[in-house]
Design an enzyme around this catalytic site. Structure first.
Site, mmCIF file in Angstrom:
data_model
loop_
_atom_site.group_PDB
_atom_site.id
_atom_site.type_symbol
_atom_site.label_atom_id
_atom_site.label_comp_id
_atom_site.label_asym_id
_atom_site.label_seq_id
_atom_site.Cartn_x
_atom_site.Cartn_y
_atom_site.Cartn_z
ATOM 1 N N ARG A 85 128.665 90.382 1.139
ATOM 2 C CA ARG A 85 127.376 90.162 0.465
ATOM 3 C C ARG A 85 127.615 89.522 -0.912
ATOM 4 O O ARG A 85 126.840 88.696 -1.364
ATOM 5 C CB ARG A 85 126.616 91.483 0.289
ATOM 6 C CG ARG A 85 126.286 92.193 1.584
ATOM 7 C CD ARG A 85 125.043 91.718 2.253
ATOM 8 N NE ARG A 85 123.854 91.950 1.468
ATOM 9 C CZ ARG A 85 122.644 91.518 1.819
ATOM 10 N NH1 ARG A 85 122.490 90.815 2.929
ATOM 11 N NH2 ARG A 85 121.607 91.762 1.063
ATOM 12 N N THR A 91 119.823 86.509 -2.010
ATOM 13 C CA THR A 91 119.025 85.918 -0.921
ATOM 14 C C THR A 91 118.403 84.596 -1.333
ATOM 15 O O THR A 91 118.416 83.625 -0.587
ATOM 16 C CB THR A 91 117.895 86.900 -0.502
ATOM 17 O OG1 THR A 91 118.505 88.119 -0.102
ATOM 18 C CG2 THR A 91 117.075 86.345 0.651
ATOM 19 N N ARG A 102 125.637 80.841 -1.305
ATOM 20 C CA ARG A 102 124.257 80.376 -1.526
ATOM 21 C C ARG A 102 124.095 79.708 -2.892
ATOM 22 O O ARG A 102 123.331 78.753 -3.041
ATOM 23 C CB ARG A 102 123.289 81.549 -1.375
ATOM 24 C CG ARG A 102 123.122 81.991 0.085
ATOM 25 C CD ARG A 102 122.397 83.306 0.151
ATOM 26 N NE ARG A 102 122.085 83.724 1.504
ATOM 27 C CZ ARG A 102 121.744 84.963 1.832
ATOM 28 N NH1 ARG A 102 121.705 85.909 0.899
ATOM 29 N NH2 ARG A 102 121.449 85.283 3.078
ATOM 30 N N HIS A 115 123.617 84.177 6.864
ATOM 31 C CA HIS A 115 123.089 85.547 6.911
ATOM 32 C C HIS A 115 124.268 86.512 6.932
ATOM 33 O O HIS A 115 125.275 86.246 7.592
ATOM 34 C CB HIS A 115 122.254 85.759 8.187
ATOM 35 C CG HIS A 115 121.946 87.207 8.441
ATOM 36 N ND1 HIS A 115 120.902 87.856 7.828
ATOM 37 C CD2 HIS A 115 122.589 88.132 9.188
ATOM 38 C CE1 HIS A 115 120.903 89.122 8.214
ATOM 39 N NE2 HIS A 115 121.911 89.319 9.042
ATOM 40 N N GLU A 126 123.545 94.407 14.472
ATOM 41 C CA GLU A 126 123.614 92.945 14.613
ATOM 42 C C GLU A 126 124.840 92.519 15.430
ATOM 43 O O GLU A 126 124.756 91.590 16.237
ATOM 44 C CB GLU A 126 123.588 92.294 13.224
ATOM 45 C CG GLU A 126 122.229 92.490 12.564
ATOM 46 C CD GLU A 126 122.178 92.132 11.077
ATOM 47 O OE1 GLU A 126 123.203 91.701 10.523
ATOM 48 O OE2 GLU A 126 121.092 92.298 10.480
HETATM 49 P P1 CMP Z 1 118.583 86.649 5.561
HETATM 50 O O1 CMP Z 1 119.700 87.259 4.811
HETATM 51 O O2 CMP Z 1 118.905 85.929 6.819
HETATM 52 O O3 CMP Z 1 117.526 87.796 5.899
HETATM 53 C C1 CMP Z 1 116.137 87.594 5.957
HETATM 54 C C2 CMP Z 1 115.747 86.198 5.596
HETATM 55 O O4 CMP Z 1 114.385 86.002 5.285
HETATM 56 C C3 CMP Z 1 116.464 85.794 4.330
HETATM 57 O O5 CMP Z 1 117.831 85.634 4.593
HETATM 58 C C4 CMP Z 1 115.706 84.556 3.921
HETATM 59 O O6 CMP Z 1 116.250 83.373 4.487
HETATM 60 C C5 CMP Z 1 114.340 84.811 4.532
HETATM 61 N N1 CMP Z 1 113.329 84.960 3.474
HETATM 62 C C6 CMP Z 1 113.288 85.907 2.540
HETATM 63 N N2 CMP Z 1 112.204 85.691 1.721
HETATM 64 C C7 CMP Z 1 111.590 84.575 2.192
HETATM 65 C C8 CMP Z 1 110.441 83.843 1.777
HETATM 66 N N3 CMP Z 1 109.706 84.233 0.729
HETATM 67 N N4 CMP Z 1 110.105 82.729 2.482
HETATM 68 C C9 CMP Z 1 110.846 82.345 3.541
HETATM 69 N N5 CMP Z 1 111.946 83.015 3.981
HETATM 70 C C10 CMP Z 1 112.312 84.107 3.300
#
Ligand code: CMP
Length: 143
Positions: A85, A91, A102, A115, A126
């Site tokens: 992470r 995120t 990222r 992810h 998962e």
């Molecule tokens: P991930 O770690 O794959 O887990 C959930 C995903 O939701 C996250 O990464 C983002 O890519 C997506 N996500 C989170 N917030 C938003 C948002 N506001 N709009 C679009 N996608 C989102």
């Protein structure tokens, strides 16, 4: 030994980042125990992202993750869930620190390259969702 699920998303695949991402986890010292190129079905995407079902971006999330192939992986190592992470970064790529995956490559929260499982419980869930036990190979490093 702890395991986690990591997945290069369609944007990471299309930007040619699979090798770079694998390299970062190898350099950190983690061990790849499973990996495959996969087109995710809508059903699998909806199950994988089930916890976000009520979120306004759920439809967009499922559309995006099924828009092209992903590279699904299982990595093993001490504290690999938390450490990966950290390597992945926040995120939202606009908040992810430089030096993280990222932070270095992402622009949009919906298209954030990779992810990674966020807990022991989600890692197990998962991994079981994407891999059968015979696709995961543990081996001793002797060379
Ligand atoms: P991930 O770690 O794959 O887990 C959930 C995903 O939701 C996250 O990464 C983002 O890519 C997506 N996500 C989170 N917030 C938003 C948002 N506001 N709009 C679009 N996608 C989102």
């Amino acid at each position: 030994m702890e395991r986690t699920y990591l997945m290069v998303k369609p944007d990471g695949v299309q930007r040619g980042l699979i090798g770079e991402i694998i390299s970062r986890f190898e350099s950190k010292g983690f061990t790849l125990v499973g990996g495959k190129f996969k087109q995710i079905s809508r059903e699998l995407a909806e199950t994988h992202y089930g916890e976000h079902k009520e979120r306004p971006f759920f439809g967009e999330l499922v559309d995006f993750i099924t828009s092209g192939p992903v590279f699904a992986m299982v990595w093993e190592g001490d504290n690999v869930i938390k450490s990966s992470r950290t390597l992945v970064g926040a995120t939202n790529p606009t908040e992810a620190a430089p030096g993280t995956i990222r932070g270095d490559y992402g622009v949009h929260v919906g298209m954030n390259i990779i992810h990674g499982s966020d807990s022991e419980e989600s890692a197990k869930r998962e991994i079981d969702l994407f891999f059968t036990s015979d696709e995961l190979i543990t081996y001793e490093k002797t060379l």
